[in-house]
Design a protein around this motif. Structure first.
Motif, PDB file in Angstrom:
ATOM      1  N   LEU A 250       0.838  -1.200   0.000  1.00 40.85           N
ATOM      2  CA  LEU A 250       0.000   0.000   0.000  1.00 40.85           C
ATOM      3  C   LEU A 250       0.870   1.246   0.000  1.00 40.85           C
ATOM      4  CD1 LEU A 250      -2.768  -1.010   2.584  1.00 40.85           C
ATOM      5  CD2 LEU A 250      -2.771  -1.286   0.087  1.00 40.85           C
ATOM      6  N   ASP A 251       0.304   2.326  -0.520  1.00 40.63           N
ATOM      7  CA  ASP A 251       1.004   3.609  -0.482  1.00 40.63           C
ATOM      8  C   ASP A 251       0.130   4.644   0.202  1.00 40.63           C
ATOM      9  OD1 ASP A 251      -0.856   4.584  -2.442  1.00 40.63           O
ATOM     10  OD2 ASP A 251       0.417   3.775  -4.036  1.00 40.63           O
ATOM     11  N   ALA A 252       0.652   5.853   0.338  1.00 42.44           N
ATOM     12  CA  ALA A 252      -0.030   6.884   1.117  1.00 42.44           C
ATOM     13  C   ALA A 252      -1.425   7.175   0.592  1.00 42.44           C
ATOM     14  CB  ALA A 252       0.808   8.163   1.124  1.00 42.44           C
ATOM     15  N   GLN A 253      -1.642   7.047  -0.701  1.00 40.17           N
ATOM     16  CA  GLN A 253      -2.943   7.359  -1.287  1.00 40.17           C
ATOM     17  C   GLN A 253      -4.019   6.329  -0.923  1.00 40.17           C
ATOM     18  OE1 GLN A 253       0.047   7.714  -3.091  1.00 40.17           O
ATOM     19  NE2 GLN A 253      -0.161   9.892  -2.515  1.00 40.17           N
ATOM     20  N   ASP A 254      -3.614   5.220  -0.331  1.00 35.49           N
ATOM     21  CA  ASP A 254      -4.574   4.175   0.033  1.00 35.49           C
ATOM     22  C   ASP A 254      -5.194   4.389   1.411  1.00 35.49           C
ATOM     23  OD1 ASP A 254      -4.237   2.554  -2.319  1.00 35.49           O
ATOM     24  OD2 ASP A 254      -2.296   1.925  -1.515  1.00 35.49           O
ATOM     25  N   PHE A 255      -4.810   5.452   2.101  1.00 34.01           N
ATOM     26  CA  PHE A 255      -5.289   5.644   3.477  1.00 34.01           C
ATOM     27  C   PHE A 255      -6.808   5.660   3.574  1.00 34.01           C
ATOM     28  CE2 PHE A 255      -6.873   8.468   6.817  1.00 34.01           C
ATOM     29  CZ  PHE A 255      -6.428   7.783   7.943  1.00 34.01           C
ATOM     30  N   ASP A 256      -7.479   6.370   2.673  1.00 33.85           N
ATOM     31  CA  ASP A 256      -8.934   6.509   2.792  1.00 33.85           C
ATOM     32  C   ASP A 256      -9.662   5.169   2.694  1.00 33.85           C
ATOM     33  OD1 ASP A 256      -8.742   9.228   3.158  1.00 33.85           O
ATOM     34  OD2 ASP A 256      -9.096   9.725   1.042  1.00 33.85           O
ATOM     35  N   GLN A 257      -9.067   4.186   2.018  1.00 39.31           N
ATOM     36  CA  GLN A 257      -9.676   2.860   1.980  1.00 39.31           C
ATOM     37  C   GLN A 257      -9.176   1.975   3.127  1.00 39.31           C
ATOM     38  OE1 GLN A 257     -10.956   0.890  -1.653  1.00 39.31           O
ATOM     39  NE2 GLN A 257      -9.362   2.058  -2.746  1.00 39.31           N
ATOM     40  N   PHE A 284      -0.064   5.780   9.304  1.00 38.39           N
ATOM     41  CA  PHE A 284      -0.223   4.913   8.136  1.00 38.39           C
ATOM     42  C   PHE A 284       0.731   5.330   7.017  1.00 38.39           C
ATOM     43  CE2 PHE A 284      -1.956   4.303   3.892  1.00 38.39           C
ATOM     44  CZ  PHE A 284      -2.074   2.922   3.864  1.00 38.39           C
ATOM     45  N   VAL A 285       0.810   6.617   6.751  1.00 36.06           N
ATOM     46  CA  VAL A 285       1.678   7.111   5.678  1.00 36.06           C
ATOM     47  C   VAL A 285       3.133   6.724   5.960  1.00 36.06           C
ATOM     48  CG1 VAL A 285       2.587   9.197   4.574  1.00 36.06           C
ATOM     49  CG2 VAL A 285       0.120   8.962   4.975  1.00 36.06           C
ATOM     50  N   SER A 286       3.553   6.893   7.221  1.00 32.94           N
ATOM     51  CA  SER A 286       4.918   6.517   7.590  1.00 32.94           C
ATOM     52  C   SER A 286       5.151   5.031   7.348  1.00 32.94           C
ATOM     53  CB  SER A 286       5.162   6.863   9.063  1.00 32.94           C
ATOM     54  OG  SER A 286       6.422   6.407   9.477  1.00 32.94           O
ATOM     55  N   PHE A 297      -6.813  -5.997  -3.705  1.00 32.88           N
ATOM     56  CA  PHE A 297      -7.848  -5.181  -4.340  1.00 32.88           C
ATOM     57  C   PHE A 297      -8.739  -6.042  -5.225  1.00 32.88           C
ATOM     58  CE2 PHE A 297      -4.575  -2.265  -3.145  1.00 32.88           C
ATOM     59  CZ  PHE A 297      -5.193  -1.054  -2.911  1.00 32.88           C
ATOM     60  N   GLU A 298     -10.013  -5.709  -5.210  1.00 39.04           N
ATOM     61  CA  GLU A 298     -10.953  -6.224  -6.200  1.00 39.04           C
ATOM     62  C   GLU A 298     -11.315  -5.028  -7.066  1.00 39.04           C
ATOM     63  OE1 GLU A 298     -14.200  -8.307  -4.285  1.00 39.04           O
ATOM     64  OE2 GLU A 298     -13.062 -10.179  -4.487  1.00 39.04           O
ATOM     65  N   GLY A 299     -10.758  -5.006  -8.267  1.00 37.81           N
ATOM     66  CA  GLY A 299     -10.855  -3.792  -9.074  1.00 37.81           C
ATOM     67  C   GLY A 299     -10.050  -2.708  -8.394  1.00 37.81           C
ATOM     68  N   SER A 300     -10.687  -1.575  -8.128  1.00 36.80           N
ATOM     69  CA  SER A 300     -10.005  -0.476  -7.429  1.00 36.80           C
ATOM     70  C   SER A 300     -10.329  -0.452  -5.946  1.00 36.80           C
ATOM     71  CB  SER A 300     -10.419   0.864  -8.061  1.00 36.80           C
ATOM     72  OG  SER A 300     -11.823   1.057  -7.943  1.00 36.80           O
ATOM     73  N   ARG A 301     -11.108  -1.413  -5.471  1.00 31.76           N
ATOM     74  CA  ARG A 301     -11.564  -1.429  -4.072  1.00 31.76           C
ATOM     75  C   ARG A 301     -10.630  -2.282  -3.211  1.00 31.76           C
ATOM     76  NH1 ARG A 301     -14.767  -4.757  -0.887  1.00 31.76           N
ATOM     77  NH2 ARG A 301     -15.021  -6.196  -2.659  1.00 31.76           N
ATOM     78  N   LEU A 302     -10.147  -1.672  -2.118  1.00 30.45           N
ATOM     79  CA  LEU A 302      -9.312  -2.404  -1.166  1.00 30.45           C
ATOM     80  C   LEU A 302     -10.204  -3.322  -0.337  1.00 30.45           C
ATOM     81  CD1 LEU A 302      -6.514  -2.836   0.149  1.00 30.45           C
ATOM     82  CD2 LEU A 302      -7.059  -0.920   1.683  1.00 30.45           C
TER      83      LEU A 302
END
Length: 391
Positions: A250-257, A284-286, A297-302
């Motif tokens: 995962l990367d920082a942009q995945d936090f919201d999921q 999380f970002v750290s 992921f299933e499609g774009s959904r974590l």
């Protein structure tokens, strides 16, 4: 440890100590070169949640049964120089009550032998080792910092423990339950109330019995976990599963999921989310930047997550493995763990992984054992609250 509830407790609050960063008498260093406190701090997640829920499961959740724990026990009326065994423990009758003990704060001069003692019991000491490496042996502002203390017998290390600012008592006494009394007495001399005990089962359980004997103490979460170890050279992973199901770091942009999945994980453990939203995001970002979180992921959904909540030297500790209820029985936890194992082998270059999961979490245990993990004993994650305690 984290779990999907598959997962061992990997939450935003975890500490990872890279092998090349170490605290010693000269402060923090990296490969022998001085490192700033800010650098060391940036490598440590907030461990509070990780330590509150460090288990693993398979992605198929069955409600955890509460382990019956006696609320009777000896009072902790010991001195720092005399044994007072916990009533009813196996070693009680064999202990010489006049054997001299000394409990004192860990100094810089003690660091080498303290680390050697903890490393000799590394599988149940990773929280102590990683915190010591990243935060040092003294209480600071970080919720996982604390004053490390040393119990000596005849000049030899018998136990190392630390009451963190967050109230978690981290303990390693090599299974010597009779040392619980002196350890608790030393902690009660500090201004921070003991709210939980984390460590090897015999000593942690003895401490828990003493805490529960106090009518002011309210148990909230008492689980006996099975401790598992995996030698990465012997791991059995499905290298195709991660690709078919799109498993990745995962990367920082995945936090919201990631955040709602982690929140659901804690809710299934009956644990509140800790720290403010901004702190959880920073943690999380750290961790993501250090490549300590993975997802499927299933499609774009974590749909499933897994991570590491502590690292030290060649060891990684798995935590926070979780799959939402509607996505279970699809092999997502296996895919997440397979990718985690691959990256721990090829990217982090670890030799072993550790995790702990509930005795009753049979789905998680089957998953981990199918991946090559072997049961190595028991681990304690015991949490409560002292009525009237400040902070």
């Amino acid at each position: 440890m984290l779990g999907t509830r598959a997962a061992p407790g990997d939450s935003p609050n975890s500490c990872s100590a890279p092998a090349d960063i170490q605290y010693d008498s000269g402060g923090f260093s990296r490969n022998g070169v001085a490192a700033s406190w800010g650098r060391a701090r940036s490598l440590c997640w907030l461990m509070r949640q990780a330590m509150s829920a460090s288990r693993g499961s398979s992605g198929v959740h069955s409600p955890r049964s509460r382990m019956p724990i006696s609320h009777t026990g000896a009072s902790a009326t010991t001195t720092s120089r005399a044994h007072e065994p916990v009533a009813g423990t196996e070693r009680e009758s064999s202990i010489n009550p006049w054997e001299r003990q000394l409990i004192h704060h860990v100094t810089d001069a003690d660091l080498e032998r303290v680390r050697a003692f903890l490393e000799a019991h590394a599988e149940t000491s990773l929280f102590l080792l990683s915190n010591l490496a990243l935060l040092g042996p003294r209480l600071g502002d970080h919720p996982n910092s604390g004053n490390y203390q040393l119990l000596e017998e005849r000049g030899r290390v018998a136990a190392v423990f630390c009451l963190t600012r967050g109230g978690n008592l981290l303990v390693q006494a090599a299974g010597r339950a009779e040392l619980a009394g002196p350890i608790l007495k030393a902690c009660e001399a500090q201004p921070i109330a003991v709210r939980g005990v984390i460590g090897e089962w015999p000593t942690a359980n003895a401490l828990w019995r003493l805490l529960c004997a106090d009518p002011r103490f309210q148990p909230l979460h008492s689980v006996k976990d099975v401790l598992y170890r995996l030698s990465l050279s012997a791991a059995r992973v499905d290298r195709d599963a991660g690709g078919v199901l799109h498993a990745r770091a995962l990367d920082a942009q995945d936090f919201d999921q990631w955040e709602p999945l982690n929140t659901a994980y804690l809710a299934e453990l009956d644990l509140p989310a800790q720290a403010a939203h901004a702190q959880r995001k920073a943690a999380f970002v750290s961790g993501a930047r250090a490549r300590l979180w993975w997802g499927v992921f299933e499609g774009s959904r974590l749909a499933a997550i897994a991570g590491l909540n502590a690292t030290y030297g060649s060891f990684g500790q798995v935590g926070g493995v979780y799959t939402g209820p509607k996505d279970r029985r699809k092999g997502l936890a296996r895919a997440a763990m397979s990718r985690l194992i691959e990256d721990c082998t090829e990217h982090h270059r670890f030799a072993r992984l550790i995790l702990f999961t509930g005795e009753d979490n049979h789905a998680a245990r089957r998953l981990y054992e199918s991946l090559g993990f072997e049961a190595r004993g028991a681990f304690a994650l015991l949490l409560g609250e002292r009525r009237g305690a400040a902070g």
